[in-house]
Design a protein around this motif. Structure first.
Motif: not given
Lengths: 406, 301
Positions: B61-84
């Protein structure tokens, strides 16, 4: 790291199953084998009988001074009493051709040759035989046998390269020095382009399969590019090794003349090691950039056209090969050694002729490694944006604008 | 519904993304709870896919932030998401089993063959496990893509147009599995422009139009808010002269009665019961998501 290895393994295994890869890998040795077979067959038809046959050449001597030395290599010269007799002998096949030495030969040097064959130019062995025959007879009595022989072969040239201290070095000059770097640099260029071409092709397929976004939801663009480039590079290296090993076997099968020449060329281990290093570095740079072009182009063809931007500079040293070979230490040759796109080929060319100072190699490798890293960062950024776009190739302006912001 | 504190599957905060000076996503915020199905709804080109790609860290994103399962998005959060993804495909030459193994390994998860087989069984594709993807029908391929999305047991599942191209039987199957996943306390995002298709599934929705959030909340609340004050009636007797009815529209099998602000549906039903005739059908008219969307977008314009 773990994911890079997974992608590497996957890409490597997938490449080995790819039909185009298998065909390319086998085609080179098979074609070479076929070429050897054909040359053997042709050689079998025309070759071996040739040296055994002695050509009989007639001559009419109007000066009466050319009597001796009628047995030249592969050619027998038989005197004819008159031109009429010579024509008859020619038509009856007793002689294959004849020549006339006019009375004023010593002044004019003119020799008139008559043959029934239509030919582009007189066969070399006949011409040599006639020349030697004339020379030997002319010198007879004028000079000793040694002088006479020396006139025929005035020198056997041996060149020695001296270093700064005036000490002889063991560098080779001449034909081998030219041919080896030339062949090796072309081979290197081919190997780099074929292997990095797989990256372009593979990305095109993934774009087509639409699996890219699924992959990017698990790995970062940098991991994906690194894994892909390394996996496909391993497949490319395997192909090279297979080609080299098969080339080794093919040389054994070749007609003795060629295999002797190649067998006698000594290749220093440092040359092989440096070739390998520059193959790997060159491959990495080109493959990463190819990944960039693969992600920008909407179709495989467009990507290929875009990749000309780096292919042309890479081939540049081939056009400058005479210059580099003759002036290996010139500043231009040095610059070509440092410029990352031209470095691999230039180094191989220069290595064949003279040693490259270690510091120059160090600078060249450092620049290459830095360019590889820089390209990886850059391409990963391009990747993020353009790989997921379908159907449209962005304009250069858009790419630049995007990169500036990213 | 859970209270605000339980929101933890994903937090998207004031996210902005522009391409070539055009704002594709404009200050969008929303939260996602475990165990809910969340509809990301809007027409094509509204910015849904861009929002999703930012949640998965495919684009920044240009600005703003995103947290996934309480953590900032990172390579690690990718593993905890399933994306179709909407644009999806698989390696054509790979077998079903190898595809699922490879894609789960890329999520850093060592999935046992028994789990793969169990999932294949759930969608009736176990007999095809050793076939190459190119040998499968399109629908089968899509089911495999769906399995690849959930194979590593992610806490957050994001499905972009999951039903596109599926036949009715497979659509039902997929809906069933999505409901099962919710009962396993997964957070599920359903992104679609076919609003009516997901209406029955979603607990909450975020409606997007031209990069802006136009509607956000529980589906029942939204429907209540946007309900026309009207009732559907199929009555064998006479309908005229009812108190509190401002307008009546007669359709083929029923009539729609529009009520004034003071009158409730209950009072209308009472009046009907006291009349002669039979009430064959009586219901509140709830607008579809599509109707609500058109209403909201129309109002904004």
């Amino acid at each position: 790291m773990n994911k890079i290895i997974l992608i590497l393994k996957h890409e490597f295994a997938q490449s080995l199953r790819r039909k185009s890869y298998i065909i390319m890998t086998l085609a080179f040795p098979l074609l070479a084998l076929a070429a050897i077979g054909v040359s053997q067959i042709i050689g079998g038809i025309g070759g071996p009988s040739e040296p055994d046959k002695i050509i009989t050449v007639g001559y009419v001597d109007n000066t009466n001074s050319f009597i001796n030395y009628t047995d030249q290599q592969g050619v027998t010269l038989t005197p004819q009493t008159s031109e009429e007799e010579a024509v008859n002998a020619l038509l009856e096949g007793e002689i294959s051709e004849y020549f006339v030495i006019p009375p004023d030969y010593v002044e004019s040097g003119i020799i008139n040759r008559f043959t029934t064959e239509r030919e582009l130019e007189p066969p070399g062995n006949t011409v040599a035989a006639i020349r030697d025959f004339l020379q030997s007879n002319l010198l007879e009595g004028q000079a000793s046998q040694e002088i006479s022989n020396r006139v025929k072969f005035p020198m056997a040239l041996f060149s020695t390269v001296l270093d700064e201290a005036g000490q002889p070095t063991d560098e080779v000059g001449g034909f081998a020095a030219f041919i080896l770097p030339y062949i090796f640099s072309i081979l290197l260029l081919m190997a780099i382009f074929t292997s990095s071409g797989y990256v372009l092709q593979g990305l095109g397929e993934e774009k087509e399969n639409r699996i890219m976004e699924i992959l990017l939801s698990s790995v970062s663009p940098r991991q994906l590019i690194t894994g892909k480039v390394l996996g496909l590079g391993a497949a490319g290296l395997l192909q090279m090794v297979f080609w080299l090993l098969s080339a080794r076997l093919l040389i054994e099968l070749m007609p003795s003349g060629i295999s002797d020449i190649i067998g006698n060329l000594e290749i220093a281990p440092s040359f092989i090691i440096l070739s390998l290093i520059y193959f790997i570095l060159g491959y990495l740079l080109f493959a990463i950039l190819m990944a960039g072009f693969g992600s920008i182009g909407a179709t495989a063809r467009e990507s290929q056209q875009l990749s000309m931007v780096i292919i042309i500079p890479a081939a540049l040293p081939l056009y400058a090969i005479y210059f580099v070979i003759e002036n290996p230490q010139h500043i231009i040759s040095q610059l070509l050694t440092y410029f990352p796109f031209t470095a691999p080929i230039t180094v191989i060319m220069r290595l064949g002729i003279a040693e490259i100072p270690a510091w120059q190699l160090a600078i060249s490798m450092a620049i290459l490694v830095a360019s590889i890293y820089f390209s990886l960062v850059l391409v990963a950024k391009i990747f993020r944006t353009f790989l997921l776009m379908h159907g449209k190739t962005p304009r250069l302006r858009e790419i630049i604008r995007y990169l500036r912001r990213a | 519904m859970k209270d605000e504190g339980a929101f933890s599957a994903a937090d998207v905060n004031n996210v902005v993304k522009s391409y070539s000076n055009k704002r594709v996503v404009n200050e969008v915020s929303f939260s996602l709870a475990q165990g809910e199905i969340f509809g990301l709804i809007g027409p094509n080109g509204a910015g849904k896919t861009t929002i999703i790609r930012m949640m998965i860290d495919i684009i920044k994103p240009d600005s703003g932030d995103i947290h996934i399962l309480g953590k900032r998005i990172s390579e690690d959060t990718k593993n905890r998401i399933g994306y179709l993804p909407e644009e999806r495909g698989l390696y054509k030459k790979l077998t079903v089993l190898k595809t699922l193994t490879y894609l789960s390994a890329l999520k850093n998860s060592n999935v046992e063959n028994s789990r793969i087989e169990e999932l294949l069984k759930r969608v009736d594709l176990l007999p095809h496990k050793d076939k190459k993807i190119e040998e499968l029908s399109r629908g089968m391929g899509q089911l495999i893509q769906f399995l690849a999305t959930i194979i590593h047991n992610p806490k957050l599942i994001i499905l972009d147009e999951p039903f596109a191209g599926l036949d009715p039987v497979n659509t039902e199957l997929l809906k069933e599995i999505i409901l099962e996943l919710r009962s396993q306390n997964k957070a599920i995002v359903l992104s679609t422009h076919r609003m009516n298709e997901v209406e029955e599934l979603c607990d909450r929705i975020l409606m997007i139009d031209r990069g802006r959030s136009v509607l956000y909340g529980r589906l029942v609340d939204i429907k209540k808010e946007y309900r026309n004050n009207s009732v559907f009636v199929d009555f064998s007797g006479r309908l005229d002269g009812l108190k509190g009815v401002t307008e009546r529209r007669d359709k083929e099998k029923y009539s729609e009665l529009f009520l004034d602000d003071k009158t409730t549906s209950k009072e209308i039903l009472k009046q009907l019961m006291s009349r002669e005739g039979e009430v064959r059908r009586f219901g509140l008219s709830t607008p579809s998501l599509r109707e609500i969307f058109l209403k909201v977008v129309g109002r904004k314009q």
